[in-house]
Design an enzyme around this catalytic site. Structure first.
Site, short mmCIF file in Angstrom:
data_model
loop_
_atom_site.label_atom_id
_atom_site.label_comp_id
_atom_site.label_asym_id
_atom_site.label_seq_id
_atom_site.Cartn_x
_atom_site.Cartn_y
_atom_site.Cartn_z
N LYS A 1 0.84 -1.20 0.00
CA LYS A 1 0.00 0.00 0.00
C LYS A 1 0.88 1.25 0.00
O LYS A 1 0.65 2.19 -0.76
CB LYS A 1 -0.94 0.00 1.21
N GLN B 1 -5.04 -1.30 9.41
CA GLN B 1 -4.89 -2.64 8.84
C GLN B 1 -5.51 -3.68 9.76
O GLN B 1 -5.20 -3.74 10.94
CB GLN B 1 -3.39 -2.93 8.62
N ASP C 1 -11.43 2.89 3.48
CA ASP C 1 -11.80 1.48 3.37
C ASP C 1 -13.33 1.33 3.26
O ASP C 1 -13.82 0.25 2.92
CB ASP C 1 -11.33 0.71 4.63
#
Ligand code: NDP
Length: 293
Positions: free
Chosen positions: A54, A98, A121
């Site tokens: 990422k 995460q 997200d």
């Protein structure tokens, strides 16, 4: 006849190239590049790899990357305080925590602490609710990537029968909502669905996200259907080596489908590219809102 192979790697590359141009235009207009902050708690090896990818791809498209690594025994309050700081930081447009988080940390509380305007997200209740009611939202990256692949393939999805197998909050449910927005007739299946085979045989679009390796045999696939395999599992082969497979039995499904995503190289590469796209759109929205104040 063998199906058309959907090349997720190439589609993701194309999307990143377009994003790099848009990021550069944003930076010229606003005097700063969009910023993505990633928080990793603990040292889960798979999460380490995801975070590294990422960060690399964020920088490749010209965005700022802010990385925060916290020890596995970080108290929840410390993590929440870090999110509060990032919520207030104007250089940060997207915040990603995460997952999975170490045991003992309340995932819902952590996700809900993220400002929905920076929730790239798309996991907060605010964004899930906006998507469910058809409002403009930050949408989870994997289903967004799938829609990108489907739109490349089909000029319209209107009226198609879509079956989504898997009903998680991060893949299955948002996937079904996006297909519904495209005016597909959508069925969501899960582990208690009766006669999955019959439902598969009617699906023009079959999206499988269960995490059960190779559970859909090729002869369940409607001839000519578009098959999107989100699953990714590592299995042991007879010769002792391991390989990555999806939730669909690829070798048999490729003989019946019209188009199919391989694993790896199908859906996977699109996920990070869509995270970057979400970060740019979060930056654009925040900047527009500020300039209207
Ligand atoms: P979850 O475990 O959260 O959800 C799995 C879903 O599949 C559940 O709804 C479950 O049903 C359903 N399910 C399980 N077994 C069966 C079965 N035998 N028949 C029908 N339905 C079943 O998984 P995720 O949604 O997080 O992920 C699914 C897969 O996608 C995993 O392999 C994951 O690694 C992969 N993935 C890949 C990504 C990528 O970028 N390529 C990103 C995210 C996930 P029930 O609700 O009844 O329990």
């Amino acid at each position: 006849m063998s199906a058309f192979l959907i090349d997720g790697k190439a589609a993701a590359r194309q999307l990143r190239e377009r994003l790099a141009q848009d990021v550069s235009a944003f930076a010229k207009r606003h005097g700063r590049a969009p910023g993505l902050a990633v928080i990793l708690v603990g040292t889960d090896p798979a999460s380490e790899v995801y975070v590294r990818n990422k960060v690399l791809q964020t920088e490749e498209v010209g965005m700022h990357s802010f990385e925060y690594r916290l020890p596995a025994d970080t108290p929840e309050e410390r993590l929440l305080a870090q999110i509060d700081t990032l919520n207030r930081d104007d250089r940060v447009d997207g915040i990603l925590v995460q997952l999975p988080l170490p045991a003992g940390i309340d995932v819902t509380r952590v996700i809900e602490r993220i400002d929905p305007a920076k929730d790239v997200d798309g996991f907060t209740i605010a964004n899930a609710g906006r998507l469910a009611t058809g409002l403009d939202a930050l949408v989870p990256c994997t289903p967004t990537g799938v829609m990108f692949l489907l739109r490349n393939l089909h000029p319209t999805l209107v009226g198609m029968n879509a079956l989504v197998i898997g009903a998680s909050n991060i893949v299955g449910k948002p996937m079904a909502r996006l297909l519904l927005q495209e005016r597909c007739t959508v069925t969501i299946a899960h582990s208690k669905t009766v006669d999955l085979e019959a439902r598969c045989r009617q699906a023009d679009i079959l999206v499988v996200a269960t995490g059960v390796p190779q559970m859909i045999p090729g002869d369940w696939v409607k001839p000519g259907a578009t098959v999107i395999d989100v699953g990714i599992s590592r299995i042991k082969q007879e010769n002792g080596t391991t390989k990555l497979v999806g939730d669909v039995h690829f070798e048999s499904a490729v003989e019946r489908a019209g188009a199919i995503t391989p694993v790896p190289g199908g859906v996977g590469p699109m996920t990070i590219a869509c995270l970057l796209a979400n970060t740019l759109s979060a930056a654009q929205r925040r900047t527009e809102v500020q300039s209207h104040l």
